[in-house]
Design a protein around this motif. Structure first.
Motif, PDB file in Angstrom:
ATOM      1  N   ASP A 226      58.926  41.615  32.779  1.00 44.48           N
ATOM      2  CA  ASP A 226      58.391  40.300  32.426  1.00 44.48           C
ATOM      3  C   ASP A 226      57.444  40.430  31.239  1.00 44.48           C
ATOM      4  OD1 ASP A 226      56.100  38.122  32.753  1.00 44.48           O
ATOM      5  OD2 ASP A 226      57.907  37.329  33.714  1.00 44.48           O
ATOM      6  N   VAL A 227      57.720  39.694  30.174  1.00 44.49           N
ATOM      7  CA  VAL A 227      56.933  39.843  28.947  1.00 44.49           C
ATOM      8  C   VAL A 227      55.470  39.456  29.155  1.00 44.49           C
ATOM      9  CG1 VAL A 227      58.889  39.574  27.379  1.00 44.49           C
ATOM     10  CG2 VAL A 227      57.647  37.548  28.138  1.00 44.49           C
ATOM     11  N   ARG A 228      55.227  38.489  30.036  1.00 45.06           N
ATOM     12  CA  ARG A 228      53.840  38.064  30.258  1.00 45.06           C
ATOM     13  C   ARG A 228      53.079  39.090  31.093  1.00 45.06           C
ATOM     14  NH1 ARG A 228      57.033  33.749  29.831  1.00 45.06           N
ATOM     15  NH2 ARG A 228      56.379  32.067  28.432  1.00 45.06           N
ATOM     16  N   ASN A 229      53.748  39.712  32.035  1.00 43.68           N
ATOM     17  CA  ASN A 229      53.110  40.800  32.772  1.00 43.68           C
ATOM     18  C   ASN A 229      52.763  41.947  31.825  1.00 43.68           C
ATOM     19  OD1 ASN A 229      53.008  39.710  35.352  1.00 43.68           O
ATOM     20  ND2 ASN A 229      55.014  40.487  35.935  1.00 43.68           N
TER      21      ASN A 229
ATOM     22  N   ARG B 288      46.436  43.735  27.782  1.00 42.66           N
ATOM     23  CA  ARG B 288      45.109  43.128  27.540  1.00 42.66           C
ATOM     24  C   ARG B 288      44.050  43.817  28.397  1.00 42.66           C
ATOM     25  NH1 ARG B 288      43.771  36.621  27.862  1.00 42.66           N
ATOM     26  NH2 ARG B 288      41.551  36.762  27.297  1.00 42.66           N
ATOM     27  N   THR B 289      44.343  43.985  29.689  1.00 39.94           N
ATOM     28  CA  THR B 289      43.397  44.658  30.584  1.00 39.94           C
ATOM     29  C   THR B 289      43.213  46.114  30.176  1.00 39.94           C
ATOM     30  OG1 THR B 289      44.029  43.217  32.419  1.00 39.94           O
ATOM     31  CG2 THR B 289      42.915  45.269  32.986  1.00 39.94           C
ATOM     32  N   ALA B 290      44.308  46.765  29.811  1.00 37.28           N
ATOM     33  CA  ALA B 290      44.242  48.178  29.418  1.00 37.28           C
ATOM     34  C   ALA B 290      43.330  48.366  28.198  1.00 37.28           C
ATOM     35  CB  ALA B 290      45.639  48.704  29.120  1.00 37.28           C
TER      36      ALA B 290
ATOM     37  N   LEU C 287      50.781  42.183  45.365  1.00 37.51           N
ATOM     38  CA  LEU C 287      50.068  41.580  44.241  1.00 37.51           C
ATOM     39  C   LEU C 287      50.981  41.581  43.017  1.00 37.51           C
ATOM     40  CD1 LEU C 287      46.592  43.362  44.517  1.00 37.51           C
ATOM     41  CD2 LEU C 287      47.044  40.952  44.991  1.00 37.51           C
ATOM     42  N   ASN C 288      50.765  40.630  42.139  1.00 38.29           N
ATOM     43  CA  ASN C 288      51.425  40.668  40.840  1.00 38.29           C
ATOM     44  C   ASN C 288      51.054  41.969  40.133  1.00 38.29           C
ATOM     45  OD1 ASN C 288      50.922  40.143  37.744  1.00 38.29           O
ATOM     46  ND2 ASN C 288      52.579  38.786  38.365  1.00 38.29           N
ATOM     47  N   VAL C 289      52.009  42.575  39.431  1.00 44.39           N
ATOM     48  CA  VAL C 289      51.769  43.893  38.842  1.00 44.39           C
ATOM     49  C   VAL C 289      50.636  43.879  37.819  1.00 44.39           C
ATOM     50  CG1 VAL C 289      53.529  43.611  37.032  1.00 44.39           C
ATOM     51  CG2 VAL C 289      52.892  45.910  37.811  1.00 44.39           C
ATOM     52  N   SER C 290      50.449  42.781  37.098  1.00 45.42           N
ATOM     53  CA  SER C 290      49.357  42.738  36.127  1.00 45.42           C
ATOM     54  C   SER C 290      48.005  42.670  36.834  1.00 45.42           C
ATOM     55  CB  SER C 290      49.518  41.551  35.172  1.00 45.42           C
ATOM     56  OG  SER C 290      49.390  40.321  35.857  1.00 45.42           O
ATOM     57  N   VAL C 291      47.970  42.013  38.004  1.00 50.28           N
ATOM     58  CA  VAL C 291      46.752  41.991  38.800  1.00 50.28           C
ATOM     59  C   VAL C 291      46.471  43.379  39.354  1.00 50.28           C
ATOM     60  CG1 VAL C 291      45.637  41.033  40.857  1.00 50.28           C
ATOM     61  CG2 VAL C 291      47.011  39.550  39.370  1.00 50.28           C
TER      62      VAL C 291
ATOM     63  N   ALA D 157      47.276  46.130  38.026  1.00 57.37           N
ATOM     64  CA  ALA D 157      46.774  46.939  36.906  1.00 57.37           C
ATOM     65  C   ALA D 157      45.289  46.691  36.712  1.00 57.37           C
ATOM     66  CB  ALA D 157      47.549  46.590  35.629  1.00 57.37           C
ATOM     67  N   GLY D 158      44.863  45.425  36.763  1.00 54.10           N
ATOM     68  CA  GLY D 158      43.452  45.105  36.571  1.00 54.10           C
ATOM     69  C   GLY D 158      42.566  45.730  37.650  1.00 54.10           C
ATOM     70  N   VAL D 159      43.011  45.597  38.898  1.00 59.25           N
ATOM     71  CA  VAL D 159      42.229  46.160  40.019  1.00 59.25           C
ATOM     72  C   VAL D 159      42.127  47.673  39.874  1.00 59.25           C
ATOM     73  CG1 VAL D 159      42.197  46.523  42.505  1.00 59.25           C
ATOM     74  CG2 VAL D 159      42.847  44.284  41.593  1.00 59.25           C
ATOM     75  N   THR D 160      43.230  48.311  39.614  1.00 58.01           N
ATOM     76  CA  THR D 160      43.256  49.783  39.547  1.00 58.01           C
ATOM     77  C   THR D 160      42.451  50.316  38.369  1.00 58.01           C
ATOM     78  OG1 THR D 160      45.455  49.786  40.562  1.00 58.01           O
ATOM     79  CG2 THR D 160      44.759  51.804  39.453  1.00 58.01           C
TER      80      THR D 160
END
Length: 245
Positions: free
Chosen positions: A114-117, A123-125, A234-238, A240-243
């Motif tokens: 998913d391009v948005r993920n 962005r978080t990275a 969880l959504n994968v982008s979320v 990523a943020g948590v981790t």
């Protein structure tokens, strides 16, 4: 660019065999080349050589898809999507991180589609100081205007590296002294029980299938995010943020 042979729909799409060859020779970064299935065009031979030479991702698609993309123009059985970013080599990045006295933190995206993920993770990275993102050459979300917008421009700031073979890339990272941590629900440990202080690469899996079995086997450790509600994912982008935080 204005020649009869050089055909573009926009700044990110080129179609026709010779125009694509010209783009490759001009050093344009190719996101992906789509080739018509069962094409009999002999000119494709030279293009296929360039694809192999530069390890350009490609896929075979139905004629209808190429017709739709080019609005039924004469695409000669091939369409190239140009990348808005320049991909880098992780083999060049890791030594530089150590030379600067920093501790590498790398994120590996195992077939995030998913391009948005993809954009949100980048962005978080970037915000958390990740040194580079690694994506597979095939089966990964396209870097386009949507992913760049979602990343808030982070895709222009954080190095993105394409891997032709994630196994080989992970082996390189391990030999370079990085621990490989898979963020997966297939673990009894939580992310809070993992020591992320050493040089680390964190693997995040696809939205549908998670992390591949091969990548899990290559991991030095696995960790999950503890969940307390009734929804067990969880959504994968979320994730990523948590981790990363």
């Amino acid at each position: 660019m204005n020649s009869e042979n050089h055909k573009t729909l926009n700044q990110h799409t080129v179609f026709g065999i010779r125009p694509i060859l010209e783009a490759i020779c001009a050093g344009k970064e190719i996101e992906k080349i789509m080739i018509q299935k069962d094409t009999g065009n002999k000119l494709l031979g030279g293009l296929k050589d360039e694809i192999k030479k530069f390890n350009i991702p490609f896929q075979f698609v139905a004629t209808e898809k190429l017709n739709w993309i080019t609005k039924h123009k004469n695409h000669q059985g091939v369409v190239a999507l140009l990348s808005p970013i320049t991909y880098q080599n992780i083999e060049d990045i890791i030594p530089g991180i150590f030379e600067k006295g920093e501790t590498p933190i790398i994120v590996i995206l195992d077939h995030i589609t998913d391009v948005r993920n993809l954009g949100a993770i980048c962005r978080t990275a970037e915000c958390t100081g990740v040194h580079a993102i690694i994506v597979p050459s095939k089966g990964s979300a396209q870097i386009n205007s949507d992913s760049i917008k979602t990343s808030a421009g982070a895709l222009f700031r954080i190095p993105v590296c394409r891997s032709k073979n994630l196994k080989i890339t992970i082996d390189f990272l391990k030999k370079s002294g990085l621990q490989i941590i898979s963020c997966t629900e297939q673990s009894d440990k939580t992310i809070y029980e993992i020591n992320f202080s050493p040089p680390s690469a964190i693997i995040l899996g696809s939205e549908e299938d998670g992390i591949s079995g091969e990548c899990l086997k290559l991991s030095d450790d696995k960790a999950q995010i503890p969940l307390y509600g009734k929804i067990k994912s969880l959504n994968v982008s979320v994730s990523a943020g948590v981790t990363l935080y």
